[in-house]
Scaffold this motif. Structure first.
Motif, PDB file in Angstrom:
ATOM      1  N   ARG A 242      -3.674  37.329 -33.466  1.00  0.00           N
ATOM      2  CA  ARG A 242      -4.875  37.061 -34.245  1.00  0.00           C
ATOM      3  C   ARG A 242      -5.060  38.127 -35.308  1.00  0.00           C
ATOM      4  O   ARG A 242      -4.877  39.312 -35.066  1.00  0.00           O
ATOM      5  CB  ARG A 242      -6.084  37.021 -33.301  1.00  0.00           C
ATOM      6  N   ARG A 243      -5.437  37.712 -36.510  1.00  0.00           N
ATOM      7  CA  ARG A 243      -5.644  38.628 -37.605  1.00  0.00           C
ATOM      8  C   ARG A 243      -6.882  39.489 -37.358  1.00  0.00           C
ATOM      9  O   ARG A 243      -7.821  39.061 -36.684  1.00  0.00           O
ATOM     10  CB  ARG A 243      -5.804  37.855 -38.918  1.00  0.00           C
TER      11      ARG A 243
ATOM     12  N   ASP B 289      -8.268  28.236 -29.211  1.00  0.00           N
ATOM     13  CA  ASP B 289      -8.113  28.177 -30.662  1.00  0.00           C
ATOM     14  C   ASP B 289      -7.263  29.325 -31.184  1.00  0.00           C
ATOM     15  O   ASP B 289      -6.498  29.153 -32.142  1.00  0.00           O
ATOM     16  CB  ASP B 289      -9.487  28.197 -31.336  1.00  0.00           C
ATOM     17  N   ALA B 290      -7.406  30.500 -30.573  1.00  0.00           N
ATOM     18  CA  ALA B 290      -6.613  31.649 -30.996  1.00  0.00           C
ATOM     19  C   ALA B 290      -5.125  31.406 -30.777  1.00  0.00           C
ATOM     20  O   ALA B 290      -4.279  31.972 -31.481  1.00  0.00           O
ATOM     21  CB  ALA B 290      -7.060  32.898 -30.236  1.00  0.00           C
TER      22      ALA B 290
ATOM     23  N   THR C 191      -5.199  28.534 -35.171  1.00  0.00           N
ATOM     24  CA  THR C 191      -5.501  29.813 -35.816  1.00  0.00           C
ATOM     25  C   THR C 191      -6.070  29.655 -37.226  1.00  0.00           C
ATOM     26  O   THR C 191      -6.438  30.646 -37.859  1.00  0.00           O
ATOM     27  CB  THR C 191      -4.230  30.679 -35.887  1.00  0.00           C
ATOM     28  N   ASP C 192      -6.134  28.424 -37.707  1.00  0.00           N
ATOM     29  CA  ASP C 192      -6.704  28.184 -39.031  1.00  0.00           C
ATOM     30  C   ASP C 192      -8.221  28.047 -38.984  1.00  0.00           C
ATOM     31  O   ASP C 192      -8.878  28.019 -40.030  1.00  0.00           O
ATOM     32  CB  ASP C 192      -6.101  26.917 -39.647  1.00  0.00           C
TER      33      ASP C 192
ATOM     34  N   ALA D 166     -11.081  31.851 -35.042  1.00  0.00           N
ATOM     35  CA  ALA D 166      -9.740  32.255 -34.635  1.00  0.00           C
ATOM     36  C   ALA D 166      -9.046  33.115 -35.693  1.00  0.00           C
ATOM     37  O   ALA D 166      -8.290  34.040 -35.361  1.00  0.00           O
ATOM     38  CB  ALA D 166      -8.887  31.022 -34.341  1.00  0.00           C
ATOM     39  N   ARG D 167      -9.294  32.851 -36.963  1.00  0.00           N
ATOM     40  CA  ARG D 167      -8.618  33.623 -38.013  1.00  0.00           C
ATOM     41  C   ARG D 167      -9.383  34.889 -38.398  1.00  0.00           C
ATOM     42  O   ARG D 167      -8.931  35.678 -39.224  1.00  0.00           O
ATOM     43  CB  ARG D 167      -8.386  32.750 -39.247  1.00  0.00           C
TER      44      ARG D 167
ATOM     45  N   ASP E  77      -0.608  22.379 -33.484  1.00  0.00           N
ATOM     46  CA  ASP E  77      -0.778  23.816 -33.610  1.00  0.00           C
ATOM     47  C   ASP E  77      -0.013  24.310 -34.836  1.00  0.00           C
ATOM     48  O   ASP E  77       0.532  23.513 -35.611  1.00  0.00           O
ATOM     49  CB  ASP E  77      -0.321  24.535 -32.332  1.00  0.00           C
ATOM     50  N   THR E  78       0.046  25.615 -35.023  1.00  0.00           N
ATOM     51  CA  THR E  78       0.688  26.164 -36.211  1.00  0.00           C
ATOM     52  C   THR E  78       2.191  25.917 -36.252  1.00  0.00           C
ATOM     53  O   THR E  78       2.814  26.006 -37.309  1.00  0.00           O
ATOM     54  CB  THR E  78       0.433  27.684 -36.276  1.00  0.00           C
TER      55      THR E  78
END
Length: 299
Positions: free
Chosen positions: A2-3, A82-83, A87-88, A92-93, A210-211
């Motif tokens: 996570r950022r 969500d993390a 992640t968008d 989460a971001r 997901d991503t």
């Protein structure tokens, strides 16, 4: 991973959250339409007492606060999921903090409770039942593991919250604890419980990824399949149409029937397009049903 959390102000976080996670205008419109229609419907009955504009706003703002609080609480509950998979999303971001979400949820809950203190005792009792059931929902009815493998039961239990919303709204309007007696009293429940079900099924008809492009399991399409989920939407809409007809036969119902039929036929020829646009037309279905109910109640 996570950022890092960005240092946005609360006002900026609120704007980001409203833009990406909570449709403020649509929810306000729905809440006002819901409150106005039930007030008009019960006002036309012989047993309904005095009505004021305040009751409409009380019902509408309580419903609006409920939807916002529900969205906030869900984001808190889904933070870890969500993390990992989405992640968008703003929390989460790192654009919106979990602390901000929690503070906002508490503030909304206090406002929601404060509104009830202005209402008669029967309405407060009905709200207490609503709040109690909402608390059970938050804790997944204390059987999270059991419901995790029984999606149909979980959805049914969660949607039952709107039974208590109808009970609450009718109690506010009538000034007494609402106990359905006549057929029209009972018809309020399928008429007003259907729109949020259409919202819910419509927004989870399309698969999510997901991503990395893997399909996630947080949609009804992932559990039931898209065809079955779509059939449930059309079935729910048909039940509401029948209830509207029984409550007040009107040519206006034909518009609802035509739109539902159009979506059903379009799914046969262009299923991918219908699935991709489900968030739009499911909202239209729900609003058409409420608008029909409102106009019929005024006639």
């Amino acid at each position: 991973t996570r950022r890092p959390m960005k240092k946005f102000s609360y006002s900026k976080q609120l704007v980001i959250y409203a833009k990406e996670r909570f449709p403020v205008i649509l929810t306000l419109l729905y809440s006002l339409l819901y409150a106005s229609s039930i007030r008009s419907f019960l006002k036309s009955s012989e047993t309904a007492p005095v009505f004021t504009t305040i009751t409409t706003y009380a019902i509408a703002f309580t419903l609006f606060c409920f939807f916002l609080r529900l969205r906030l609480v869900d984001d808190i509950k889904d933070f870890a999921y969500d993390a990992m998979h989405h992640t968008d999303r703003p929390v989460a971001r790192g654009d919106v903090s979990a602390d901000f979400i929690l503070r906002l949820a508490l503030a909304i809950a206090l406002i929601e409770i404060g509104i009830q203190l202005l209402l008669p005792l029967p309405a407060i009792v009905a709200y207490a039942l609503l709040a109690f059931y909402s608390l059970l929902m938050h804790h997944e009815f204390f059987m999270k593991g059991f419901l995790a493998t029984r999606v149909s039961l979980a959805v049914t239990l969660h949607q039952m919250i709107f039974f208590f919303h109808v009970l609450y709204a009718a109690s506010v309007v009538t000034g007494r604890f609402f106990v359905p007696r006549a057929l029209n009293d009972w018809l309020l429940f399928p008429i007003l419980m259907t729109p949020p079900l259409l919202f819910e099924l419509g927004r989870k008809l399309a698969h999510r990824s997901d991503t990395e492009g893997n399909i996630t399991d947080d949609t009804y399409a992932a559990h039931w399949g898209q065809s079955k989920t779509f059939a449930l939407i059309i079935g729910a809409s048909s039940i509401q149409i029948l209830a509207l007809y029984l409550a007040s036969p009107s040519p206006l119902i034909a518009v609802y029937i035509l739109f539902t039929s159009f979506i059903a036929l379009l799914y046969v020829s262009r299923p991918a397009y219908v699935i991709q646009t489900a968030k739009i037309w499911s909202v239209c279905l729900a609003l058409i049903g409420l608008i029909t109910f409102q106009i019929n109640a005024l006639l």
